[in-house]
Design a protein around this motif. Structure first.
Motif, PDB file in Angstrom:
ATOM      1  N   HIS A 233       0.837  -1.205   0.000  1.00  0.00           N
ATOM      2  CA  HIS A 233       0.000   0.000   0.000  1.00  0.00           C
ATOM      3  C   HIS A 233       0.873   1.257   0.000  1.00  0.00           C
ATOM      4  N   LEU A 234       1.871   1.303   0.865  1.00  0.00           N
ATOM      5  CA  LEU A 234       2.731   2.485   0.952  1.00  0.00           C
ATOM      6  C   LEU A 234       3.645   2.619  -0.262  1.00  0.00           C
TER       7      LEU A 234
ATOM      8  N   SER B  40       2.900   2.091  -3.273  1.00  0.00           N
ATOM      9  CA  SER B  40       2.155   2.735  -4.364  1.00  0.00           C
ATOM     10  C   SER B  40       2.126   4.253  -4.223  1.00  0.00           C
ATOM     11  N   ARG B  41       2.508   4.752  -3.048  1.00  0.00           N
ATOM     12  CA  ARG B  41       2.456   6.193  -2.794  1.00  0.00           C
ATOM     13  C   ARG B  41       3.835   6.828  -2.796  1.00  0.00           C
TER      14      ARG B  41
ATOM     15  N   SER C   1       4.671  10.329  -4.348  1.00  0.00           N
ATOM     16  CA  SER C   1       4.171  11.539  -3.700  1.00  0.00           C
ATOM     17  C   SER C   1       4.945  11.920  -2.449  1.00  0.00           C
TER      18      SER C   1
END
Length: 541
Positions: A138-139, A141-142, A145
């Motif tokens: 999950h992290l 994919s970020r 940013s």
């Protein structure tokens, strides 16, 4: 003798305190007992010659291996470190360890298609963001940013396998992972090595930003405290307030930046005369060695003296949808010393590996060495016999056979092997002794390669590449990890070799201060542009 200049009054206790402690590994003293402390309002850079104690200090702070601070018999001897459990170090050694780990994990021989791309930079970085694979995914994919990712400029390489990253890209990936690790104390060892100008500027701005914010308050506000270890006192960020210098196993200086610059200036004049004498001796010895070796090549090169050393015609190299080189047509002739430059990931190392034979795409391109097209029947030994190579890849290979002694490393350059697998002749030993003396390694011929600092290892590999005075000397960032004295000695050695006329230099560097006066020809790689390269002739250096 330690030069102490700083005000010892403070409100908060020091974050790290060293009082009359020595640094040792397995009972062997590496650094004599000394005093040092890290206060909340201080920003430190540590400098010093390779093997002089700087690396031992770094390793003891980082908790590496068996390198420890040890108290002594002195009544005031003590060591306290409130950051022990929250320290991470990014170094040339950690980059080498990552590449070695990826090689160990490679399962290309066991999967369909025969190519294991390994972990991507995204997967590697996400490993420190969370405990479970689900949270990591999950992290991960970020990552684009996150400010740390943008700071390190690695958004475009997140989904590339680590094994396909350039030296500079690997270093920026390691720094990004360290920034996201949540550690409170970040040690950056040789942080600018292998980084292009843009990346150096980004890293300097980041360091200054964190350091200035730390100086404004007694607490870091969640930001990691950063400490620099650098091979030489240049490109020091403005935020640095204090300097420590190690030499010959002792803390030579510990104090403010202003006092260190005064201290250094006072000592530089004393060294200048000795340096000039050393350069004169170097020129005489190198030219003598070149003369002796020239006869060994005259017979082998008799039929190809007029042929260019390297020819490339419309060369294309890439993997997947990534194009590294495209339409490259270029010729290297004997006596034309070339500088290869371009940003991280532009294909500089790929270009050199096409020549050295370490990139198999050479066989699907028109690449000619010493007048013969690659793949036309020549053996790799025939090619390597006429080359000397210094590269990150070679350095990694030698770290894997680190028990080889220094004499054998030099002699292996005559045999074109990694390590030495045949008896040494008396002539081999005499030749090795003379080249070891050139690098200030006299009397250390039986020390293992693994016992040297990273910079000393690189300096030794340069001597190994030059020992046979080859027609082509390939240098991929040769000054990585070298301290100021080693760097000056190596650059003088390379310039002297070029002047001798026996070897032609092909040199990659990001540092404009390392460009040699003899390098009048420049091949500049331009990723994302058309064409992807340009040739500059007779540019002033």
């Amino acid at each position: 003798m330690i030069k102490e200049t700083e005000n010892t009054s403070y409100i908060c206790p020091p974050m790290i305190l060293v009082e009359q402690c020595r640094i040792a590994a397995r009972g062997k003293e590496l650094v004599k007992p000394f005093n040092w402390q890290l206060k909340h309002d201080q920003v430190w850079v540590v400098v010093g010659a390779g093997g002089g104690g700087k690396e031992a200090f770094r390793d003891a702070l980082a908790g590496y291996g068996n390198t420890l601070f040890e108290t002594t018999a002195a009544t005031e001897s003590r060591y306290a470190n409130m950051l022990t459990e929250s320290t991470v170090c990014v170094s040339l050694e950690s980059a080498a360890a990552l590449i070695h780990e990826e090689r160990t994990r490679d399962e290309s021989d066991y999967i369909e298609g025969g190519v294991d791309h390994g972990r991507t930079a995204r997967v590697y970085i996400s490993e420190v963001l969370a405990q479970t694979p689900q949270e990591q995914q999950h992290l991960a994919s970020r990552l684009e940013s996150m400010p740390e990712t943008r700071l390190c400029g690695i958004e475009a390489i997140l989904d590339r396998g680590i094994k396909y990253l350039s030296t500079g890209e690997i270093r920026r990936t390691l720094i990004c992972r360290a920034l996201l690790s949540g550690k409170r104390f970040l040690i950056l060892s040789e942080p600018f090595a292998g980084l292009d100008i843009q990346s150096r500027t980004m890293l300097t701005n980041f360091f200054n930003s964190i350091a200035h914010r730390q100086a404004e308050t007694s607490q870091s506000g969640g930001l990691p405290r950063v400490m620099l270890f650098m091979e030489r006192y240049t490109e020091i960020p403005d935020a640095v307030t204090h300097v420590a210098e190690f030499a010959e196993g002792a803390l030579l200086f510990s104090g403010t930046r202003a006092e260190y610059e005064k201290f250094s200036a006072q000592n530089s004049s004393d060294r200048s005369g000795a340096e000039q004498k050393r350069k004169q001796d170097l020129v005489c010895e190198v030219r003598s060695l070149q003369t002796e070796r020239a006869a060994a090549y005259s017979e082998n090169s008799a039929n190809t003296d007029s042929a260019p050393l390297v020819e490339m015609y419309n060369v294309h190299v890439g993997w997947g949808d990534k194009t590294v080189l495209d339409g490259l047509t270029w010729t290297l002739r004997a006596g034309e010393h070339w500088l290869i430059r371009g940003p991280n990931g532009s294909g500089k190392t790929t270009l050199l590996e096409l020549i050295s034979g370490d990139n198999m795409q050479v066989f699907c391109n028109d690449v000619r060495l010493f007048g013969k097209r690659r793949g036309s029947g020549e053996t790799v030994w025939e090619i390597k016999a006429r080359m000397g190579i210094v590269s990150y890849r070679l350095h990694l290979e030698y770290r894997m056979v680190g028990g080889t002694d220094l004499e054998s490393v030099i002699i292996s350059g005559l045999k074109d092997t990694i390590g030495l697998y045949e008896p040494k002749s008396d002539l081999d030993r005499q030749t090795a002794a003379r080249w070891l003396a050139l690098g200030s390694f006299s009397g250390r011929e039986h020390e293992p390669f693994s016992s040297l600092s990273y910079g000393e290892q690189r300096a030794l590999l340069i001597l190994r590449a030059a020992v046979k005075c080859p027609p082509l000397l390939i240098l991929d960032e040769p000054c990585h990890g070298l301290d100021e004295e080693q760097r000056a000695r190596v650059l003088s050695l390379l310039e002297t070799i070029a002047q001798g006329g026996t070897s032609t230099l092909l040199h990659v560097t990001h540092d404009p201060t390392e460009v040699l006066p003899c390098e009048h020809h420049i091949l500049e790689l331009q990723p994302g542009k058309s064409p992807m390269y340009r040739i500059l002739e007779q540019e002033s250096t």
